[in-house]
Design an enzyme around this catalytic site. Structure first.
Site, short mmCIF file in Angstrom:
data_model
loop_
_atom_site.label_atom_id
_atom_site.label_comp_id
_atom_site.label_asym_id
_atom_site.label_seq_id
_atom_site.Cartn_x
_atom_site.Cartn_y
_atom_site.Cartn_z
N GLY A 130 4.26 -1.13 7.43
CA GLY A 130 5.49 -0.46 7.90
C GLY A 130 5.23 0.39 9.12
N ARG A 131 6.10 1.38 9.27
CA ARG A 131 5.99 2.29 10.40
C ARG A 131 4.85 3.28 10.13
NH1 ARG A 131 7.88 7.05 12.34
NH2 ARG A 131 8.87 7.00 14.40
N ASP A 132 4.02 3.53 11.12
CA ASP A 132 2.97 4.55 11.05
C ASP A 132 2.09 4.41 9.80
OD1 ASP A 132 1.58 6.68 12.09
OD2 ASP A 132 2.81 8.19 11.08
N HIS A 133 1.66 3.19 9.53
CA HIS A 133 0.83 2.92 8.35
C HIS A 133 -0.48 3.73 8.43
CE1 HIS A 133 -0.50 0.11 5.08
NE2 HIS A 133 -1.64 0.65 5.44
N ALA A 134 -0.77 4.45 7.36
CA ALA A 134 -2.01 5.24 7.25
C ALA A 134 -2.17 6.25 8.39
CB ALA A 134 -3.25 4.34 7.16
N ARG A 153 0.96 5.81 -0.72
CA ARG A 153 0.38 7.07 -1.18
C ARG A 153 1.51 8.03 -1.52
NH1 ARG A 153 -0.44 9.98 4.53
NH2 ARG A 153 -0.05 8.17 5.81
N ASN A 154 2.69 7.44 -1.78
CA ASN A 154 3.89 8.23 -2.04
C ASN A 154 4.61 7.76 -3.29
OD1 ASN A 154 4.44 10.24 0.03
ND2 ASN A 154 4.38 8.50 1.43
N GLN A 160 0.86 -1.19 0.00
CA GLN A 160 0.00 0.00 0.00
C GLN A 160 0.89 1.23 0.00
OE1 GLN A 160 -3.14 1.43 0.65
NE2 GLN A 160 -2.14 3.35 1.21
#
Lengths: 79, 386
Positions: free
Chosen positions: B289-293, B197-198, B195
């Site tokens: 991963g770290r801090d997903h969403a 958004r980057n 997933q």
């Protein structure tokens, strides 16, 4: 929205042998499980999910598959 | 032998009307009650119809809504963490005399998107919604802010898709039936979903490649839809990924296709939702991963990983990663799980630094972003959402 708690709304009672209950109670000491019910729910969900996983079946028919492949080719996903 | 997972809930939902049925429904449209919906909602109706949100068959009714809010499960115990809802104002309900049993047309910009069989019309508490889904009622949180702007009533029921919303990225759009056929055709028995958004930096690439070491294929599935200012524009993300795949991935190991839905920024709950969606596409594994969403400091850095322990019946295996970075001593890309070095020895692919440099028209260091990817981004006049 109703004021019932989620426990009231969503739970029922099943019976398990008392020695098993005691065994589970001991087992969950110091774990993240806060009650025997939570542990039993977790285990049952896990077991049911793995049983359902064994009942795999194809989710598309041969006909659908051929139609889909045409689109995948037109988009460049398949050669 | 492992095969692709069954869709969530056991059955791939298909609520798309056949051409003949579509024609009949369109003929009936002048007589039907019409409800205007937003673009985000219209796209989510499409997601329901094509099985991306299986087992949902329409916006949630009050029983499922409350169950999702308080138990993170549908009323039938199937894991589901983000309410998919249709909000309508009391005025619209009154003026159009909407009631349970009505069949209405959902319209976006004059175009009929779906017909909805109304099962339920109900009130809800926006603060309860925000508190449970986003773990905050702070309106600075973009998800909370959106909920507070929703209309005061919700409508539940099954839908049937008449027509989709205009999609500028049709070329990159695959539905679960299509990804499942594609994965089968490629001979993939294990597929890891990613997933994003980057636009990809080096950290993303190594997370994906590390997971790909253990699976047959990688499904890169960027979220395309409304984002917050400062995020990469959709077309930038897609072009950047194409460039990365062309230069640095094995041709038959990676598939790029989009997921059209808005980001909710619901952190842990959204991580579960994202995993479910990728399971419907046919993924066996999902990278978290770290801090997903996440957004701001509303969630702990690994909360989105911890929540998976509450779902032994999710039917997709999460793969957890901490941080990937370049280590000058190890001479390569490593993760905090295998590298003992710190301080000046490591170069983190910081999104903030990369963004600042790109805004100034500069190429970020190659330890942070592939030059080919950076050049593609810089070829856009305005690569970020304003």
């Amino acid at each position: 929205m109703s004021e019932k708690t989620d426990k009231e709304r969503k739970h029922t009672t099943v019976s398990i042998p008392i020695p098993l209950y005691e065994k589970i109670k001991k087992r969950i000491e110091g774990t993240g499980f806060t009650s025997v019910s939570d542990y039993v729910t977790y285990v049952l969900r896990e077991v049911l999910a793995s049983l359902e996983e064994e009942e795999k079946e194809e989710v598309f028919s041969k006909e659908e598959e051929e139609k889909v492949k045409e689109r995948l080719r037109s988009l460049g996903y398949l050669d | 032998m492992r095969t692709l997972p069954r869709p969530h809930g056991g059955r791939l939902i298909n609520r798309v009307l056949s051409d003949a049925a579509k024609k009949r429904v369109k003929d009936e449209l002048p007589e039907m009650i019409k409800i205007e919906i937003s673009r985000d909602l219209a796209v989510d109706m499409e997601n329901i119809a094509y099985g991306i949100f299986s087992p949902l068959e329409g916006p949630l009714d009050s029983t499922d809504f409350e169950s999702v809010l308080y138990n993170m499960r549908l009323a039938n115990d199937i894991p589901w963490t983000i309410p998919i809802i249709l909000d309508v104002s009391s005025e619209v309900i009154r003026d159009k005399k909407l009631k349970v049993g009505d069949v209405v047309a959902l319209i976006y910009q004059g175009k009929p998107i779906a017909r909805l069989f109304i099962d339920d019309i109900y009130s809800y508490d926006k603060k309860e919604y925000a508190k449970n889904v986003f773990k905050t009622t702070d309106v600075k949180h973009p998800g909370v802010s959106k909920v507070m702007q929703y209309a005061d009533r919700l409508i539940g029921g099954k839908i049937e898709l008449i027509d989709g919303v205009n999609n500028p990225f049709e070329k990159y759009t695959l539905r679960p039936l299509e990804t499942r056929v594609l994965f089968k055709e490629k001979g993939w028995r294990t597929v890891v979903g990613f997933q994003t958004r980057n636009a990809p930096h080096m950290g993303h690439e190594y997370v994906q490649k590390t997971a790909l070491t253990f699976t047959d294929g990688l499904f890169i599935n960027p979220v395309i839809g409304k984002k917050k200012p400062g995020d990469f524009k959709d077309e930038v993300i897609l072009k950047a990924y194409e460039e990365l795949i062309n230069h640095y991935y094995l041709k038959d190991k990676a598939v790029l296709a989009i997921l059209r839905t808005e980001m909710r920024y619901a952190g842990p709950r959204e991580a579960i939702f994202h995993a479910i969606v990728r399971k419907n596409f046919g993924c066996t594994h999902f990278i978290v991963g770290r801090d997903h969403a996440g957004v701001g400091n509303y969630y702990g850095p690994y909360e989105a990983q911890e929540i998976f322990s509450e779902f032994p019946d999710l039917g997709i295996t999460p793969i957890f990663f901490k941080e990937f970075y370049y280590c000058k001593k190890c001479l390569g890309y490593v993760s905090s799980q295998i590298c003992p070095h710190s301080g000046d020895d490591i170069i983190r692919p910081s999104g903030t630094i990369i963004r600042k440099m790109l805004v100034k028209g500069e190429l970020p260091p190659k330890e942070m972003m592939r030059p080919e990817v950076a050049r593609v981004i810089l070829s856009f006049d305005k690569p970020f959402v304003e």
